[in-house]
Design a protein around this motif. Structure first.
Motif, PDB file in Angstrom:
ATOM      1  N   SER A  54       0.833  -1.208   0.000  1.00  0.00           N
ATOM      2  CA  SER A  54       0.000   0.000   0.000  1.00  0.00           C
ATOM      3  C   SER A  54       0.863   1.253   0.000  1.00  0.00           C
ATOM      4  CB  SER A  54      -0.922   0.016   1.229  1.00  0.00           C
ATOM      5  OG  SER A  54      -1.847  -1.035   1.191  1.00  0.00           O
ATOM      6  N   VAL A  55       1.944   1.235   0.777  1.00  0.00           N
ATOM      7  CA  VAL A  55       2.855   2.382   0.821  1.00  0.00           C
ATOM      8  C   VAL A  55       3.501   2.585  -0.542  1.00  0.00           C
ATOM      9  CG1 VAL A  55       4.990   3.279   1.821  1.00  0.00           C
ATOM     10  CG2 VAL A  55       3.284   2.174   3.287  1.00  0.00           C
ATOM     11  N   MET A  56       3.928   1.478  -1.174  1.00  0.00           N
ATOM     12  CA  MET A  56       4.550   1.580  -2.497  1.00  0.00           C
ATOM     13  C   MET A  56       3.565   2.127  -3.531  1.00  0.00           C
ATOM     14  SD  MET A  56       7.756   0.689  -2.353  1.00  0.00           S
ATOM     15  CE  MET A  56       7.710   1.640  -0.835  1.00  0.00           C
ATOM     16  N   VAL A  57       2.326   1.683  -3.444  1.00  0.00           N
ATOM     17  CA  VAL A  57       1.318   2.149  -4.396  1.00  0.00           C
ATOM     18  C   VAL A  57       1.025   3.628  -4.176  1.00  0.00           C
ATOM     19  CG1 VAL A  57      -1.084   1.873  -5.156  1.00  0.00           C
ATOM     20  CG2 VAL A  57       0.308  -0.137  -4.696  1.00  0.00           C
ATOM     21  N   LEU A  58       1.119   4.108  -2.952  1.00  0.00           N
ATOM     22  CA  LEU A  58       0.953   5.536  -2.692  1.00  0.00           C
ATOM     23  C   LEU A  58       2.025   6.351  -3.418  1.00  0.00           C
ATOM     24  CD1 LEU A  58      -0.054   5.622   1.086  1.00  0.00           C
ATOM     25  CD2 LEU A  58      -1.354   6.617  -0.810  1.00  0.00           C
ATOM     26  N   ALA A  62       1.033   9.037  -6.164  1.00  0.00           N
ATOM     27  CA  ALA A  62       1.454  10.437  -6.022  1.00  0.00           C
ATOM     28  C   ALA A  62       2.140  10.934  -7.292  1.00  0.00           C
ATOM     29  CB  ALA A  62       2.389  10.580  -4.821  1.00  0.00           C
ATOM     30  N   SER A  63       2.989  10.095  -7.873  1.00  0.00           N
ATOM     31  CA  SER A  63       3.657  10.483  -9.117  1.00  0.00           C
ATOM     32  C   SER A  63       2.658  10.634 -10.247  1.00  0.00           C
ATOM     33  CB  SER A  63       4.719   9.437  -9.492  1.00  0.00           C
ATOM     34  OG  SER A  63       5.774   9.436  -8.558  1.00  0.00           O
ATOM     35  N   MET A  64       1.701   9.709 -10.335  1.00  0.00           N
ATOM     36  CA  MET A  64       0.666   9.808 -11.358  1.00  0.00           C
ATOM     37  C   MET A  64      -0.195  11.043 -11.131  1.00  0.00           C
ATOM     38  SD  MET A  64      -2.525   7.307 -12.302  1.00  0.00           S
ATOM     39  CE  MET A  64      -1.557   5.843 -12.594  1.00  0.00           C
ATOM     40  N   ALA A  65      -0.529  11.330  -9.883  1.00  0.00           N
ATOM     41  CA  ALA A  65      -1.380  12.479  -9.559  1.00  0.00           C
ATOM     42  C   ALA A  65      -0.720  13.778  -9.994  1.00  0.00           C
ATOM     43  CB  ALA A  65      -1.673  12.503  -8.065  1.00  0.00           C
ATOM     44  N   GLU A  66       0.592  13.894  -9.798  1.00  0.00           N
ATOM     45  CA  GLU A  66       1.310  15.098 -10.212  1.00  0.00           C
ATOM     46  C   GLU A  66       1.216  15.288 -11.722  1.00  0.00           C
ATOM     47  OE1 GLU A  66       5.444  17.052  -8.832  1.00  0.00           O
ATOM     48  OE2 GLU A  66       5.674  15.140  -9.901  1.00  0.00           O
ATOM     49  N   ILE A  67       1.327  14.184 -12.461  1.00  0.00           N
ATOM     50  CA  ILE A  67       1.231  14.254 -13.921  1.00  0.00           C
ATOM     51  C   ILE A  67      -0.200  14.556 -14.341  1.00  0.00           C
ATOM     52  CG2 ILE A  67       1.453  12.891 -16.044  1.00  0.00           C
ATOM     53  CD1 ILE A  67       3.771  11.397 -14.626  1.00  0.00           C
ATOM     54  N   ILE A 245      -7.181  10.414  -7.110  1.00  0.00           N
ATOM     55  CA  ILE A 245      -6.227   9.298  -7.121  1.00  0.00           C
ATOM     56  C   ILE A 245      -5.702   9.019  -5.721  1.00  0.00           C
ATOM     57  CG2 ILE A 245      -3.939   8.586  -7.919  1.00  0.00           C
ATOM     58  CD1 ILE A 245      -4.523  10.205 -10.504  1.00  0.00           C
ATOM     59  N   MET A 246      -5.246  10.063  -5.037  1.00  0.00           N
ATOM     60  CA  MET A 246      -4.624   9.879  -3.723  1.00  0.00           C
ATOM     61  C   MET A 246      -5.631   9.428  -2.656  1.00  0.00           C
ATOM     62  SD  MET A 246      -1.525  10.245  -4.271  1.00  0.00           S
ATOM     63  CE  MET A 246      -0.928  10.201  -2.576  1.00  0.00           C
ATOM     64  N   ARG A 247      -6.822  10.011  -2.692  1.00  0.00           N
ATOM     65  CA  ARG A 247      -7.837   9.612  -1.715  1.00  0.00           C
ATOM     66  C   ARG A 247      -8.273   8.170  -1.927  1.00  0.00           C
ATOM     67  NH1 ARG A 247     -11.345  15.234  -2.253  1.00  0.00           N
ATOM     68  NH2 ARG A 247     -10.088  16.475  -0.794  1.00  0.00           N
ATOM     69  N   ALA A 248      -8.417   7.772  -3.195  1.00  0.00           N
ATOM     70  CA  ALA A 248      -8.843   6.402  -3.484  1.00  0.00           C
ATOM     71  C   ALA A 248      -7.826   5.394  -2.948  1.00  0.00           C
ATOM     72  CB  ALA A 248      -9.037   6.221  -4.987  1.00  0.00           C
ATOM     73  N   ILE A 249      -6.540   5.676  -3.168  1.00  0.00           N
ATOM     74  CA  ILE A 249      -5.506   4.753  -2.684  1.00  0.00           C
ATOM     75  C   ILE A 249      -5.437   4.771  -1.162  1.00  0.00           C
ATOM     76  CG2 ILE A 249      -3.031   4.269  -2.674  1.00  0.00           C
ATOM     77  CD1 ILE A 249      -2.905   5.492  -5.492  1.00  0.00           C
ATOM     78  N   GLY A 250      -5.442   5.960  -0.571  1.00  0.00           N
ATOM     79  CA  GLY A 250      -5.330   6.065   0.889  1.00  0.00           C
ATOM     80  C   GLY A 250      -6.485   5.413   1.626  1.00  0.00           C
ATOM     81  N   TYR A 251      -7.713   5.712   1.212  1.00  0.00           N
ATOM     82  CA  TYR A 251      -8.879   5.122   1.875  1.00  0.00           C
ATOM     83  C   TYR A 251      -8.926   3.612   1.667  1.00  0.00           C
ATOM     84  CZ  TYR A 251     -10.629   9.923   2.397  1.00  0.00           C
ATOM     85  OH  TYR A 251     -10.772  11.254   2.726  1.00  0.00           O
ATOM     86  N   SER A 252      -8.526   3.163   0.471  1.00  0.00           N
ATOM     87  CA  SER A 252      -8.523   1.721   0.194  1.00  0.00           C
ATOM     88  C   SER A 252      -7.482   1.005   1.047  1.00  0.00           C
ATOM     89  CB  SER A 252      -8.244   1.469  -1.288  1.00  0.00           C
ATOM     90  OG  SER A 252      -9.271   1.984  -2.103  1.00  0.00           O
ATOM     91  N   ALA A 253      -6.347   1.659   1.265  1.00  0.00           N
ATOM     92  CA  ALA A 253      -5.289   1.049   2.076  1.00  0.00           C
ATOM     93  C   ALA A 253      -5.761   0.805   3.504  1.00  0.00           C
ATOM     94  CB  ALA A 253      -4.053   1.941   2.072  1.00  0.00           C
ATOM     95  N   VAL A 410      12.185  12.141  -6.330  1.00  0.00           N
ATOM     96  CA  VAL A 410      12.444  11.079  -5.342  1.00  0.00           C
ATOM     97  C   VAL A 410      11.274  10.101  -5.317  1.00  0.00           C
ATOM     98  CG1 VAL A 410      12.809  10.562  -2.908  1.00  0.00           C
ATOM     99  CG2 VAL A 410      13.893  12.585  -3.935  1.00  0.00           C
ATOM    100  N   VAL A 411      10.070  10.643  -5.222  1.00  0.00           N
ATOM    101  CA  VAL A 411       8.873   9.806  -5.206  1.00  0.00           C
ATOM    102  C   VAL A 411       8.757   9.021  -6.516  1.00  0.00           C
ATOM    103  CG1 VAL A 411       6.342   9.838  -5.162  1.00  0.00           C
ATOM    104  CG2 VAL A 411       7.643  11.318  -3.613  1.00  0.00           C
ATOM    105  N   GLY A 412       9.065   9.659  -7.641  1.00  0.00           N
ATOM    106  CA  GLY A 412       8.995   9.004  -8.933  1.00  0.00           C
ATOM    107  C   GLY A 412       9.957   7.838  -9.056  1.00  0.00           C
ATOM    108  N   ARG A 413      11.168   7.992  -8.532  1.00  0.00           N
ATOM    109  CA  ARG A 413      12.152   6.904  -8.598  1.00  0.00           C
ATOM    110  C   ARG A 413      11.677   5.687  -7.796  1.00  0.00           C
ATOM    111  NH1 ARG A 413      15.874  11.360  -7.703  1.00  0.00           N
ATOM    112  NH2 ARG A 413      16.869  11.923  -9.692  1.00  0.00           N
ATOM    113  N   VAL A 414      11.119   5.934  -6.622  1.00  0.00           N
ATOM    114  CA  VAL A 414      10.588   4.828  -5.816  1.00  0.00           C
ATOM    115  C   VAL A 414       9.444   4.142  -6.565  1.00  0.00           C
ATOM    116  CG1 VAL A 414       9.430   4.205  -3.663  1.00  0.00           C
ATOM    117  CG2 VAL A 414      11.260   5.923  -3.639  1.00  0.00           C
ATOM    118  N   ALA A 415       8.584   4.946  -7.185  1.00  0.00           N
ATOM    119  CA  ALA A 415       7.429   4.404  -7.910  1.00  0.00           C
ATOM    120  C   ALA A 415       7.862   3.505  -9.060  1.00  0.00           C
ATOM    121  CB  ALA A 415       6.566   5.555  -8.439  1.00  0.00           C
TER     122      ALA A 415
END
Length: 483
Positions: A54-58, A62-67, A245-253, A410-415
């Motif tokens: 879940s943390v990795m998907v966040l 986050a990277s997708m949300a920025e784009i 995007i972020m709320r869907a992932i966070g609430y689902s986690a 940084v977030v993008g590299r982890v993603a």
């Protein structure tokens, strides 16, 4: 973004969040893959793997949300890939679009098939004489796809209403299942049971077996690009789409972890339930009795049906946008919009037809079907990775109102790192000994898709497809708007 506006902006912030939350669909994802996790790591990986993934998907979200904030269009991933690439924009956009298309179609097909499987499980519980067959599963899936296509044919407002209902169905349904599993059973596992490890994959390496169990969470967290695809129908999309995007992932986690714990602690006879045809259903029956299990099973089936509806909606918008740029056979058909409903009706039925084609092999072989729809996750996550990777290569990225600031790269590299690791896991063998039945055909299916896309690209597409099309200057495009 260079396109005349054809779609109606009826999606509010909650509606945009709702479509990704519904596609992720914790009830559908956990119930359909829980049995695999019981064999690949057991409770330890099911619970702690859920938290880690879940943390990795966040990070990915986050990277997708920025784009999404920078490029809020129905084309979403393939559009942004074309805009972010330094060179060969057409090729980057082409492959991203086809990976996303195949992943979307696979998701719609897989969700419908899963719903049909659980419907048959319910029918067998209700009427013991009912015979569960692969052929009936395919026929039920076809009916589900037909109903979902009809729902998507009508107005955007109807789809938005259905997605709002689905959010409450998921949340209330999750609460009902968790409360019943917490209160009703006379016995629960001890607190330490959450650390119990199981490796029944057939592989002697326990680490490898446990890593495979991470796929349970990865299977669940797909489709959050739905908020991105609905950008052109969302008010204040530059802010509401990334937030969705972020709320869907966070609430689902969070809600998914609660549901996962409820199921894990309700397990009674581990070996018996892990070996059942539908392990989570057997857990419900053993813990609650047949009557209560049937009621909860109806909640699960409803969640899966809502998930499939949202999947098809997102799938349709991707087809609409990809065709708008001339990247699909018969593009002029698929990007047309009904003047009455303001929806891309023909794209809806193409999405339904393609999903049905993926389901048909299930008539003869469940393994063949599973191999095809496994491309769903790999295709989607690879299409997520491409624009994030291209954004990392840019020093002059122009962010939208929602952005990560100095943490963006940084977030993008982890993603991207996580997507590569999880994609490899999806394509490795999942059971031993490796036979024609247990072999993971996902890499072969993905290779076939990429081969077709490559041959097509070099044969003709590279001469006519240069990436996202601009219809003119902003003032010229505004004059073309139909709304």
């Amino acid at each position: 973004m260079g396109y005349p506006r054809k779609l109606t902006r009826r999606f509010r912030a909650f509606d945009n969040f709702a479509i990704s939350f519904t596609i992720i669909n914790i009830i559908s994802g956990i119930f359909s893959s829980f049995g695999f996790g019981m064999a690949a790591g057991g409770p330890r990986v099911l619970v702690f793997g859920w938290i880690a993934v879940s943390v990795m998907v966040l990070f990915v979200g986050a990277s997708m949300a920025e784009i999404a904030s920078a490029y809020p269009t129905s084309g979403a991933l393939y559009f942004s890939a074309g805009k972010l690439a330094k060179r060969h924009r057409g090729a980057w956009s082409w492959y991203t679009g086809w990976l996303n298309f195949v992943g979307q179609v696979g998701g719609t097909a897989a969700t419908g098939y899963a719903a049909a499987t659980f419907i048959q499980a319910f029918l067998a519980m209700q009427w013991p004489s009912y015979q569960v067959t692969e052929q009936r599963t395919v026929l039920i899936t076809a009916v589900i796809l037909l109903v979902q296509a009809l729902a998507n044919t009508y107005t955007v407002h109807l789809v938005a209403v259905m997605n709002r209902i689905s959010v409450w169905w998921l949340l209330v349904g999750m609460v009902v299942i968790v409360v019943v599993l917490a209160v009703e059973p006379s016995h629960h596992q001890s607190a330490s049971f959450v650390t119990h490890f199981v490796n029944d994959t057939g592989f002697t390496n326990a680490l490898y077996g446990g890593m495979l169990g991470l796929l349970v969470t990865s299977w669940t967290f797909t489709g959050f690009d739905g908020s991105f695809h609905m950008s052109e129908e969302t008010v204040r999309a530059t802010v509401n789409a990334p937030r969705g995007i972020m709320r869907a992932i966070g609430y689902s986690a969070v809600t998914g972890l609660i549901l996962m714990l409820a199921l894990v602690y309700a397990i009674r006879d581990y070996d018996k339930e892990a070996g059942a045809a539908a392990p989570p259903v057997q857990i419900l029956v053993d813990a609650l009795g047949t009557g209560t299990a049937k009621v909860l099973l109806l909640i699960v089936i409803g969640a899966m049906l809502f998930c499939g509806l949202a999947n098809m909606t997102s799938n349709t918008r991707q087809i609409f946008a990809f065709s708008r740029d001339g990247a699909m056979p018969g593009s002029r058909w698929w990007h047309s919009v009904s003047p009455r409903t303001r929806t891309p009706v023909k794209a809806v039925w193409l999405a339904a037809a393609c999903s049905l084609v993926l389901v048909i092999p299930g008539w003869w072989s469940h393994t063949a079907f599973t191999a095809v729809v496994s491309v769903n996750v790999v295709g989607l996550f690879l299409s997520y990775a491409v624009p994030i990777f291209l954004r990392l290569r840019l020093d002059d990225f122009q962010p939208g109102p929602w952005h990560l600031g100095r943490w963006g790269k940084v977030v993008g590299r982890v993603a991207v790192t996580w997507i590569v690791i999880s994609s490899v896991l999806f394509m490795l063998p999942h059971a031993s000994p490796i036979t024609a039945t247990s072999f993971n055909y996902a890499p072969i299916a993905l290779a076939v898709v990429l081969l077709i896309a490559t041959v097509w690209w070099f044969a003709s597409a590279r001469r006519r497809f240069q990436g996202p099309v601009s219809y003119g200057r902003p003032d010229e495009v505004a004059a073309m708007d139909l709304i």
